[in-house]
Design an enzyme around this catalytic site. Structure first.
Site, PDB file in Angstrom:
ATOM      1  N   ASP A 112      23.166  65.527  46.021  1.00 27.45           N
ATOM      2  CA  ASP A 112      21.335  66.180  46.521  1.00 27.45           C
ATOM      3  C   ASP A 112      20.833  66.720  47.237  1.00 27.45           C
ATOM      4  OD1 ASP A 112      22.312  64.210  48.317  1.00 27.45           O
ATOM      5  OD2 ASP A 112      21.247  62.313  47.376  1.00 27.45           O
ATOM      6  N   ASP A 150      28.247  52.953  55.762  1.00 33.66           N
ATOM      7  CA  ASP A 150      30.027  53.037  54.387  1.00 33.66           C
ATOM      8  C   ASP A 150      30.574  53.870  54.891  1.00 33.66           C
ATOM      9  OD1 ASP A 150      28.452  53.778  53.197  1.00 33.66           O
ATOM     10  OD2 ASP A 150      27.811  51.993  52.428  1.00 33.66           O
ATOM     11  N   ASP A 167      32.799  56.446  52.195  1.00 34.59           N
ATOM     12  CA  ASP A 167      33.296  56.954  50.578  1.00 34.59           C
ATOM     13  C   ASP A 167      33.927  57.936  50.684  1.00 34.59           C
ATOM     14  OD1 ASP A 167      30.653  54.951  50.156  1.00 34.59           O
ATOM     15  OD2 ASP A 167      29.177  57.185  50.531  1.00 34.59           O
TER      16      ASP A 167
HETATM   17  P1  ATP Z   1      23.958  55.583  53.381  1.00 36.24           P
HETATM   18  O1  ATP Z   1      25.317  55.192  52.437  1.00 36.24           O
HETATM   19  O2  ATP Z   1      23.524  56.104  54.306  1.00 36.24           O
HETATM   20  O3  ATP Z   1      22.479  55.358  52.484  1.00 36.24           O
HETATM   21  P2  ATP Z   1      24.426  58.285  52.101  1.00 36.24           P
HETATM   22  O4  ATP Z   1      23.846  60.115  52.026  1.00 36.24           O
HETATM   23  O5  ATP Z   1      26.619  58.260  52.133  1.00 36.24           O
HETATM   24  O6  ATP Z   1      23.735  57.500  52.762  1.00 36.24           O
HETATM   25  P3  ATP Z   1      25.263  56.840  49.709  1.00 36.24           P
HETATM   26  O7  ATP Z   1      24.054  56.266  48.677  1.00 36.24           O
HETATM   27  O8  ATP Z   1      26.052  55.759  49.967  1.00 36.24           O
HETATM   28  O9  ATP Z   1      24.410  57.858  50.520  1.00 36.24           O
HETATM   29  O10 ATP Z   1      25.910  57.836  48.275  1.00 36.24           O
HETATM   30  C1  ATP Z   1      26.925  58.836  49.056  1.00 36.24           C
HETATM   31  C2  ATP Z   1      27.021  60.207  48.454  1.00 36.24           C
HETATM   32  O11 ATP Z   1      27.464  60.518  47.271  1.00 36.24           O
HETATM   33  C3  ATP Z   1      25.526  60.575  49.124  1.00 36.24           C
HETATM   34  O12 ATP Z   1      25.420  61.470  50.225  1.00 36.24           O
HETATM   35  C4  ATP Z   1      25.008  62.255  48.405  1.00 36.24           C
HETATM   36  O13 ATP Z   1      26.539  62.938  48.180  1.00 36.24           O
HETATM   37  C5  ATP Z   1      25.745  61.737  46.557  1.00 36.24           C
HETATM   38  N1  ATP Z   1      24.597  61.056  46.430  1.00 36.24           N
HETATM   39  C6  ATP Z   1      24.466  59.654  45.823  1.00 36.24           C
HETATM   40  N2  ATP Z   1      23.449  59.396  44.922  1.00 36.24           N
HETATM   41  C7  ATP Z   1      22.819  60.557  44.620  1.00 36.24           C
HETATM   42  C8  ATP Z   1      21.659  61.227  43.423  1.00 36.24           C
HETATM   43  N3  ATP Z   1      20.694  60.741  42.957  1.00 36.24           N
HETATM   44  N4  ATP Z   1      22.373  62.688  43.769  1.00 36.24           N
HETATM   45  C9  ATP Z   1      23.020  63.205  43.751  1.00 36.24           C
HETATM   46  N5  ATP Z   1      24.015  62.861  45.033  1.00 36.24           N
HETATM   47  C10 ATP Z   1      23.811  61.434  45.360  1.00 36.24           C
HETATM   48 MG    MG Z   2      27.086  55.831  52.107  1.00 41.83          MG
END
Ligand code: ATP
Ligand code: MG
Length: 442
Positions: free
Chosen positions: A145, A65, A67
């Protein structure tokens, strides 16, 4: 108390790359995400892609997705899109919907955050319990993170902003926490699960500092709200990399926190054989996901909790408890213990029980159960589970083959197959002998 690492550090100025240097093309980006970016920009706001989508594009993977991060406040984003909805109580995000696609828009945050906490201040373990301060992009980059998750991509201008050497890490395949790993894990223990999940999915190595911290702090995951852990467990095992994830979680003591009863049994042998059901089932699940078929949460939890269920069932039966009652109680006890840690919703646990219960009747191959099983809405899940059991020798091949065949034949042959089973003729009135029950008459 705040994270000193984050508080005192000077905000970095990002290294800027052109999209061309990184072989990124705007047409890889969802057109709905582009619409959101353009619209916010036209209103004078800053808006960029961030997180997993940028990371995945750089790795040549298809993002799950898209963001968006922006300096517009949630209310301002909301006012700009008819299909926008503000979600989250504490840290508010905006979901902008385009048909089935949702673009998640987050306002830049000032410091660390914890999605589920409600009160201000920091818990005894150092967890950030409240932080709803909006900030600048530079600050936003500090509270993310992992370095490879803190890349900001502006597909309109064709630029990537890299705050923490994320591009170097992408190239060398490493997951590095932003700031001091131990502090970041204490603030939000779910980050330990996240870093393991990305390592499994991307085939990246986790930096040594972070691994050491995980080995010390894994127990803190037990303090995360069970509802949030349920969401995380789905992400861990529905990703298509369940086996690799499982192995890493076990290796670092995290599986024991999420599934204590299962973990304890996995360390034991059964009739001098290692217990292979779970890894085998997860490998099967991964193949399903990778071929585009869904894995429903109840099936996943039926798999994850099968060993403790079976163990308890055997114990009850060994104690002379009737089979039906033993099935019912063993399932109840195992699920009850688990939901204290990982809050599997009731609608799913009901189905987990059904899948387990069906195993007993599928194994039995009795005439009077056959039609009813085939008509059961969950038959397919029960059957898939039986096949998994057969592959590790927990169900007979002949039984598995019979249930496979009966789904392939026409009505006449189906009736014949069922009538040649043991028990009274299907369809005829029969006197049913009640199964032996213990407590129910007393
Ligand atoms: P995917 O969507 O492929 O699982 P993602 O990295 O996009 O991976 P998301 O949960 O969609 O993960 O979160 C989007 C972004 O928000 C992350 O890439 C990170 O930068 C930030 N993020 C999400 N959760 C946390 C957290 N618990 N602590 C710090 N930053 C976070
Ligand atoms: Mg994501």
């Amino acid at each position: 108390m705040n994270n000193p690492d984050i508080e005192s550090a000077v905000e970095p100025s990002p290294e800027v790359f052109t999209a061309e240097q990184l072989a990124l093309h705007p047409e890889q980006v969802s057109r709905h995400a582009i619409t959101v970016l353009k619209h916010l920009r036209r209103q004078g706001f800053e808006a960029l892609l961030v997180g997993g989508c940028v990371r995945d594009l750089l790795l040549g993977l298809e993002p799950k997705d898209f963001d968006v991060a922006t300096d517009a406040l949630p209310e301002e984003v909301h006012a700009n899109f008819r299909s926008a909805r503000i979600i989250g109580r504490r840290f508010r995000l905006v979901h902008v919907r385009f048909g089935r696609e949702v673009i998640e828009v987050a306002t830049y945050r000032g410091r660390g955050e914890d999605e589920d906490a409600q009160d201000s201040t920091v818990s005894s373990s150092g967890r950030l319990l409240q932080d709803n301060v909006y900030g600048t992009r530079d600050e936003d980059a500090m509270r993310r993170d992992i370095a490879v998750n803190a890349l900001y991509y502006d597909p309109l201008d064709g630029l990537v902003y890299d705050y923490h050497d994320g591009i170097t890490d992408i190239r060398s395949g490493i997951l590095r926490m932003i700031g001091e790993p131990a502090l970041r894990f204490r603030e939000d223990p779910v980050r330990m699960l996240r870093v393991i999940r990305f390592a499994a999915k991307l085939g990246f190595n986790i930096e040594e500092r972070a691994l050491e911290s995980i080995d010390h702090l894994a127990h803190l995951v037990a303090g995360v709200p069970p509802a949030r852990l349920f969401e995380e467990v789905l992400k861990l095992f529905q990703s298509g990399f369940g086996v690799a994830t499982f192995e890493k979680l076990r290796q670092h003591g995290l599986f024991a926190i999420l599934f204590p009863d299962t973990d304890r049994l996995l360390g034991t042998e059964e009739a001098e054989f290692p217990r292979t059901f779970l890894p085998l089932a997860l490998a099967n699940t991964d193949r399903r996901v990778q071929s585009g078929r869904p894995v429903i949460p109840p099936f996943l939890f039926a798999v994850l909790l099968w060993e403790p269920y079976r163990e308890l069932l055997d114990e009850y039966i060994g104690r002379g408890i009737g089979e039906y009652e033993a099935i019912h109680h063993a399932a109840g006890v195992v699920i009850e213990r688990q939901v204290g840690r990982v809050a599997v919703p009731r609608r799913y646990t009901t189905q987990v029980r059904e899948i387990w219960e069906m195993q007993f009747f599928l194994d039995g191959m009795r005439k009077r159960h056959a039609f009813r099983l085939l008509d059961n809405r969950r038959f397919r899940a029960g059957y898939d589970f039986l096949i998994l059991r057969a592959t590790v020798g927990q169900a007979s091949e002949a039984c598995a083959d019979w249930w496979t065949r009966i789904q392939e034949v026409d009505d006449t042959e189906r009736r014949q197959m069922i009538n040649s089973l043991g028990g009274p003729k299907a369809g005829k009135r029969r006197r049913r002998r009640r199964p032996r029950r213990q407590a129910s008459n007393g």
